[in-house]
Design a protein around this motif. Structure first.
Motif, short mmCIF file in Angstrom:
data_model
loop_
_atom_site.label_atom_id
_atom_site.label_comp_id
_atom_site.label_asym_id
_atom_site.label_seq_id
_atom_site.Cartn_x
_atom_site.Cartn_y
_atom_site.Cartn_z
N LEU A 45 74.30 113.52 38.16
CA LEU A 45 75.10 114.05 39.26
C LEU A 45 76.57 113.74 39.06
O LEU A 45 77.44 114.63 39.22
CB LEU A 45 74.60 113.46 40.58
CG LEU A 45 75.38 113.88 41.84
CD1 LEU A 45 75.28 115.40 42.04
CD2 LEU A 45 74.85 113.14 43.07
N THR B 193 79.06 116.79 37.88
CA THR B 193 80.05 117.17 38.89
C THR B 193 81.46 117.06 38.33
O THR B 193 82.31 117.95 38.54
CB THR B 193 79.91 116.27 40.14
OG1 THR B 193 78.59 116.37 40.65
CG2 THR B 193 80.90 116.69 41.22
N ALA C 236 83.69 113.33 42.09
CA ALA C 236 82.37 113.16 41.49
C ALA C 236 81.78 111.79 41.83
O ALA C 236 80.60 111.67 42.16
CB ALA C 236 82.46 113.34 39.98
N LEU D 169 80.77 111.75 45.54
CA LEU D 169 79.55 112.52 45.78
C LEU D 169 78.31 111.73 45.37
O LEU D 169 77.30 111.70 46.10
CB LEU D 169 79.61 113.84 45.01
CG LEU D 169 78.38 114.75 45.14
CD1 LEU D 169 78.17 115.17 46.59
CD2 LEU D 169 78.52 115.98 44.23
#
Length: 457
Positions: free
Chosen positions: A159, A163, A189, A192
């Motif tokens: 992730l 990202t 990033a 998140l």
């Protein structure tokens, strides 16, 4: 084909595979993002970005070195009440480290003159926020590693990396790339990933109310030695670079580093396997099962040694191939191939040495592991100086690695044998048996049985 895939599905879900996939994915996506940035930003801005990431990585490594092993050792295999107390106390300690390092950067930013180095200015400006945003993700990584949920670790890494890569790629497509926007993409990033970890309940933040001063002190007492071992290991890796730069010059360093880069093919599985082994070893220790701990240690260290042996032998025979692939044919006439041969030959002892250090930490002897690392550092520096004096080349540095690994392994293994009934021959024997069983299980999965058919009436 579907039956064959179904047979290998358990292997793909194993902790070892997921940990290896996480390390490979993180390394691969980092290379991709750096290559994209080299094409989007001026060289000076790329240099500033690399410096920022390096210093941020050092801060994260300090936090991880202080807390990760201490957390896993105290958490794995314990009851629910103890687990909540450990994770709540870990939150306190991680927050204190984050605030302390971030506060030092803020003070440096206030004292910094306007004409400061741009790379340093970028670091002190953005490090506190970036370091704080990584805090939930860091605690989540510790907790999931201790629980041996390596699929979640892989998801968090993907992730974050994907990202950031998507943000950088979008900036490139829109022709809006700048150093400031790259920093914003990185912060986005990171945020998140941490928000996702919090929302999914992977951070154990609700356990903060179960913290205790005694457990905070316990983690801190262990961490002061484990972070010392990390710093010693970092200096051990950096001492060759420093001495070659000072005594032989940057050209020699370029050739030496080219050979050392390929050793990452050994380091990636080493990091992956030890990451999955630490929780299991810690759980056995917390159950007071020293026999089980010794058996697991012998099996894991031996299996990894046998698994890496074909790679080591192949590299010794064909060292020119990776040198040409990484550096180009212009490096084939240099010492790089022979230095690679020397370095990777010694890697046959890396698994046994690494697991020796891990076991000392798990057994609550981090000060002995620190002593082992410092002894290796002293031998390596002395060996480098003697080798360079007599050979006037990087061969002297490469040869100095042999007494370093032999002294470190011999000293560490003697310390370990005072705690556990283990032997080097036992590790190799257990690894060989485990390897044969593993190959046998894979061979069985490759044989797809024909589907049963109904009799014709």
């Amino acid at each position: 084909m579907l039956q064959l895939f179904a047979r290998f599905t358990p292997c793909l879900r194993s902790n070892q595979f997921l940990s290896l996939a996480g390390n490979v994915a993180a390394s691969g996506l980092t290379v991709v993002s750096v290559s994209v940035l080299f094409r989007l930003l001026p060289v000076a801005e790329v240099g500033a970005w690399v410096f920022f990431l390096s210093m941020l990585g050092l801060g994260e490594a300090f936090r991880a070195g202080f807390l990760t092993t201490a957390f896993i050792r105290a958490y794995a295999g314990t009851g629910a009440a103890r687990a909540k107390e450990v994770i709540g106390s870990a939150w306190v300690l991680a927050a204190l480290i984050t605030a302390g390092l971030g506060g030092l950067c803020l003070l440096a930013a206030l004292a910094m003159p306007a004409a400061a180095n741009p790379s340093v200015a970028l670091f002190v400006q953005w490090f506190p926020l970036s370091f704080a945003l990584t805090l939930p993700g860091f605690v989540a990584s510790c907790a999931q590693q201790a629980r041996q949920r390596f699929g979640r670790l892989l998801a968090l890494r993907l992730l974050t990396q994907l990202t950031f890569l998507a943000g950088v790629g979008t900036l490139g497509l829109l022709h809006e790339a700048s150093l400031a926007r790259v920093v914003y993409s990185h912060l986005g990033a990171t945020a998140l990933s941490s928000v996702a970890a919090l929302a999914l309940g992977w951070t154990g933040l609700s356990s903060l109310r179960h913290r205790s001063a005694a457990t905070v002190r316990e983690l801190a007492h262990f961490g002061k030695y484990s972070v010392g071992s990390y710093i010693g290991s970092y200096l051990l890796r950096s001492s060759d670079t420093l001495l070659i730069t000072v005594l032989l010059g940057p050209a020699a360093l370029a050739v030496y580093n080219l050979a050392q880069r390929f050793l990452e093919i050994i380091e990636i599985p080493l990091r992956s396997v030890t990451a999955t082994a630490i929780p299991a070893l810690s759980a056995a220790f917390n159950r007071h099962d020293r026999a089980g701990l010794a058996a697991l240690l012998e099996r894991q260290a031996g299996l990894l040694t046998w698994a890496l042996l074909p790679v080591i032998v192949g590299t010794v025979l064909l060292a020119e191939v990776p040198i040409a692939l990484i550096g180009g044919r212009q490096y084939l006439g240099t010492e790089a191939a022979n230095v690679l041969r020397l370095s990777i030959s010694m890697a046959v002892l890396f698994p046994l040495d690494r697991f020796t250090g891990v076991a000392l930490d798990v057994l609550g002897r981090p000060h002995l592991n620190l002593l082992k690392v410092l002894l290796m550092l002293a031998v390596n520096v002395a060996g480098d100086l003697i080798g360079i004096h007599f050979t006037h080349s990087i061969y002297g540095v490469a040869l100095a690695s042999l007494p370093t690994i032999l002294v470190g392994f011999g000293f560490g293994f003697q310390l370990l044998q005072r705690e556990l009934p283990v032997r080097a021959s036992g590790m190799l024997r257990a690894g060989w048996v485990a390897g044969r069983r593993l190959l046998g299980s894979w061979r069985g999965r490759l044989v797809v049985q024909p589907s049963a058919t109904l009799p014709v009436s």
